[in-house]
Design a protein around this motif. Sequence first.
Motif, mmCIF file in Angstrom:
data_model
loop_
_atom_site.group_PDB
_atom_site.id
_atom_site.type_symbol
_atom_site.label_atom_id
_atom_site.label_comp_id
_atom_site.label_asym_id
_atom_site.label_seq_id
_atom_site.Cartn_x
_atom_site.Cartn_y
_atom_site.Cartn_z
ATOM 1 N N ASN A 178 0.912 -1.238 0.123
ATOM 2 C CA ASN A 178 0.185 -0.193 -0.022
ATOM 3 C C ASN A 178 0.611 1.368 0.136
ATOM 4 O O ASN A 178 0.721 2.360 -0.488
ATOM 5 C CB ASN A 178 -0.911 -0.118 1.174
ATOM 6 C CG ASN A 178 -1.950 -1.079 1.034
ATOM 7 O OD1 ASN A 178 -2.125 -1.429 -0.024
ATOM 8 N ND2 ASN A 178 -2.530 -1.362 2.247
ATOM 9 N N SER A 179 2.153 1.149 0.575
ATOM 10 C CA SER A 179 2.854 2.453 0.967
ATOM 11 C C SER A 179 3.626 2.419 -0.611
ATOM 12 O O SER A 179 3.701 3.799 -0.970
ATOM 13 C CB SER A 179 3.967 2.112 1.839
ATOM 14 O OG SER A 179 3.529 2.193 3.119
ATOM 15 N N SER A 209 -5.471 0.634 6.134
ATOM 16 C CA SER A 209 -5.254 -0.524 5.202
ATOM 17 C C SER A 209 -6.523 -1.598 5.544
ATOM 18 O O SER A 209 -7.410 -1.409 6.214
ATOM 19 C CB SER A 209 -3.942 -1.128 5.532
ATOM 20 O OG SER A 209 -4.134 -1.842 6.865
ATOM 21 N N THR A 210 -6.551 -2.570 4.851
ATOM 22 C CA THR A 210 -7.541 -3.816 5.013
ATOM 23 C C THR A 210 -7.245 -4.358 6.444
ATOM 24 O O THR A 210 -8.057 -4.889 7.038
ATOM 25 C CB THR A 210 -7.333 -4.668 4.032
ATOM 26 O OG1 THR A 210 -5.971 -5.110 3.801
ATOM 27 C CG2 THR A 210 -7.782 -4.251 2.527
ATOM 28 N N PHE A 211 -5.970 -4.134 7.014
ATOM 29 C CA PHE A 211 -5.911 -4.641 8.250
ATOM 30 C C PHE A 211 -6.640 -4.048 9.391
ATOM 31 O O PHE A 211 -7.181 -4.458 10.190
ATOM 32 C CB PHE A 211 -4.194 -4.720 8.680
ATOM 33 C CG PHE A 211 -3.388 -5.733 7.922
ATOM 34 C CD1 PHE A 211 -3.514 -7.133 8.630
ATOM 35 C CD2 PHE A 211 -2.896 -5.664 7.055
ATOM 36 C CE1 PHE A 211 -2.790 -7.913 8.022
ATOM 37 C CE2 PHE A 211 -2.234 -6.689 6.303
ATOM 38 C CZ PHE A 211 -2.054 -7.822 6.921
ATOM 39 N N GLY A 236 -8.560 3.921 -3.969
ATOM 40 C CA GLY A 236 -8.635 2.969 -4.916
ATOM 41 C C GLY A 236 -8.268 1.506 -4.851
ATOM 42 O O GLY A 236 -7.842 0.905 -5.561
ATOM 43 N N GLU A 237 -8.552 1.094 -3.544
ATOM 44 C CA GLU A 237 -8.391 -0.305 -3.087
ATOM 45 C C GLU A 237 -9.302 -1.056 -4.024
ATOM 46 O O GLU A 237 -10.607 -1.124 -4.025
ATOM 47 C CB GLU A 237 -8.702 -0.535 -1.570
ATOM 48 C CG GLU A 237 -7.870 -1.735 -1.130
ATOM 49 C CD GLU A 237 -6.451 -1.486 -0.770
ATOM 50 O OE1 GLU A 237 -5.745 -2.375 -1.210
ATOM 51 O OE2 GLU A 237 -6.109 -0.266 -0.184
ATOM 52 N N PRO A 238 -8.663 -2.070 -4.575
ATOM 53 C CA PRO A 238 -9.603 -2.972 -5.370
ATOM 54 C C PRO A 238 -10.688 -3.698 -4.604
ATOM 55 O O PRO A 238 -10.556 -4.034 -3.441
ATOM 56 C CB PRO A 238 -8.670 -4.048 -5.859
ATOM 57 C CG PRO A 238 -7.540 -4.005 -5.084
ATOM 58 C CD PRO A 238 -7.403 -2.850 -4.525
ATOM 59 N N TYR A 239 -11.892 -3.920 -5.232
ATOM 60 C CA TYR A 239 -12.955 -4.560 -4.666
ATOM 61 C C TYR A 239 -12.542 -5.919 -4.193
ATOM 62 O O TYR A 239 -12.927 -6.486 -2.993
ATOM 63 C CB TYR A 239 -14.109 -4.746 -5.376
ATOM 64 C CG TYR A 239 -15.100 -3.626 -5.499
ATOM 65 C CD1 TYR A 239 -15.570 -2.790 -4.226
ATOM 66 C CD2 TYR A 239 -15.232 -2.817 -6.630
ATOM 67 C CE1 TYR A 239 -16.383 -1.606 -4.329
ATOM 68 C CE2 TYR A 239 -16.168 -1.998 -6.805
ATOM 69 C CZ TYR A 239 -16.700 -1.222 -5.548
ATOM 70 O OH TYR A 239 -17.502 -0.118 -5.736
ATOM 71 N N SER A 240 -11.515 -6.658 -4.893
ATOM 72 C CA SER A 240 -11.473 -7.957 -4.788
ATOM 73 C C SER A 240 -10.704 -8.250 -3.478
ATOM 74 O O SER A 240 -10.737 -9.163 -2.701
ATOM 75 C CB SER A 240 -10.680 -8.543 -5.986
ATOM 76 O OG SER A 240 -9.304 -7.730 -6.233
ATOM 77 N N LEU A 241 -9.541 -7.356 -3.087
ATOM 78 C CA LEU A 241 -9.017 -7.436 -1.994
ATOM 79 C C LEU A 241 -9.854 -7.200 -0.591
ATOM 80 O O LEU A 241 -9.535 -7.710 0.267
ATOM 81 C CB LEU A 241 -7.937 -6.372 -1.892
ATOM 82 C CG LEU A 241 -6.746 -6.307 -0.866
ATOM 83 C CD1 LEU A 241 -6.055 -7.906 -0.709
ATOM 84 C CD2 LEU A 241 -5.437 -5.416 -1.088
#
Length: 329
Positions: A178-179, A209-211, A236-241
């Motif tokens: 992510n960074s 983050s997702t965490f 812009g984080e992908p839906y899939s993640l």
Amino acid sequence: MKLDYLQALKRVDQARGAWILHGQEPLLEQNLIDAFRENWTQHQIERERYDINNVGDWKNVFNALNSLSLFSQNLAIEVHGNIKPDANTLKLLKNYIQHNEHNLLVIIMPKQDSGSLKSAFFQVVEANGVVVALTANYAQDRQRILALEADKLGIQLDQNAWQWLEAHHEHNLLAAKNSLMRVADTFPEQQHIQIEHLDECLQDQSRYSTFDLSDAMIQGNLAQSIKTFQYLMESGEPYSLILWTISKEMRLLMQLFEQPQNALQLGIWKNKVSVYQQALRRLNPQQFLTWPQLLLRVDAAIKGKSKENPQHLIQQCIAELCGRTLFAV
């Protein structure tokens, strides 16, 4: 055969038979699964997914592997779970490996202890297929993995910058990726990244983050969970993640409900066990029955196979994990 993550990535195109992917590195798991799915799409290979909630579910997997549709010559099956086949289903696995050369069985499991890795199930697959440990225990391994992510973004880091990134994220590969995305966005004209660039865009700025999403959901904090999700969308984080993150947490909770004494074996970190136990006490187990179908609806919406709004469905998943309901399921 045993492979590490980077070796496995190079063999995706030739993958047949049975593969096991096991570990606790979400970035590695998601990247490898995405590579498999992209390969299957390119070669028009039919794909099915099964979640193993009890030993009996394995029979459905092998029935599918042995019965192709009229329109498919090859089949790829994803299996998610932490329940190994019993003696009878192990025979079906051996028979599949010996007689079905064209299909592919990919089994995705959480981190395994040494005893599990010595089980008959792992030994059969290791002897006749591929076992991939999704780990990166050494700094040089993590750097090689993240260097591939940097290449995708069109950037390179000098050695001091890699060391800074490693220290900043304390071995968290997903946060480090992510960074890399953030520094690439912040300095679009800069291909060679130095410590100064990382420090300027990361040191004084927080980034969810997702965490963070996982932590908020397991704690039952709906407001923070939705806030984090909205930030991830804007970033812009992908839906899939995000779906992968939600699915992982739902799967862990369902497995912990069935196996309350096996939290560590399921891949839950020791310092998080009490939080997951509190989440179980907060949730109604009847909810678990609706989760697999809800996840399938999200997956279909993300892929454009339904007219449902993926953001709305993801928010419903988040609410479910927090013990709340936003929309009718």
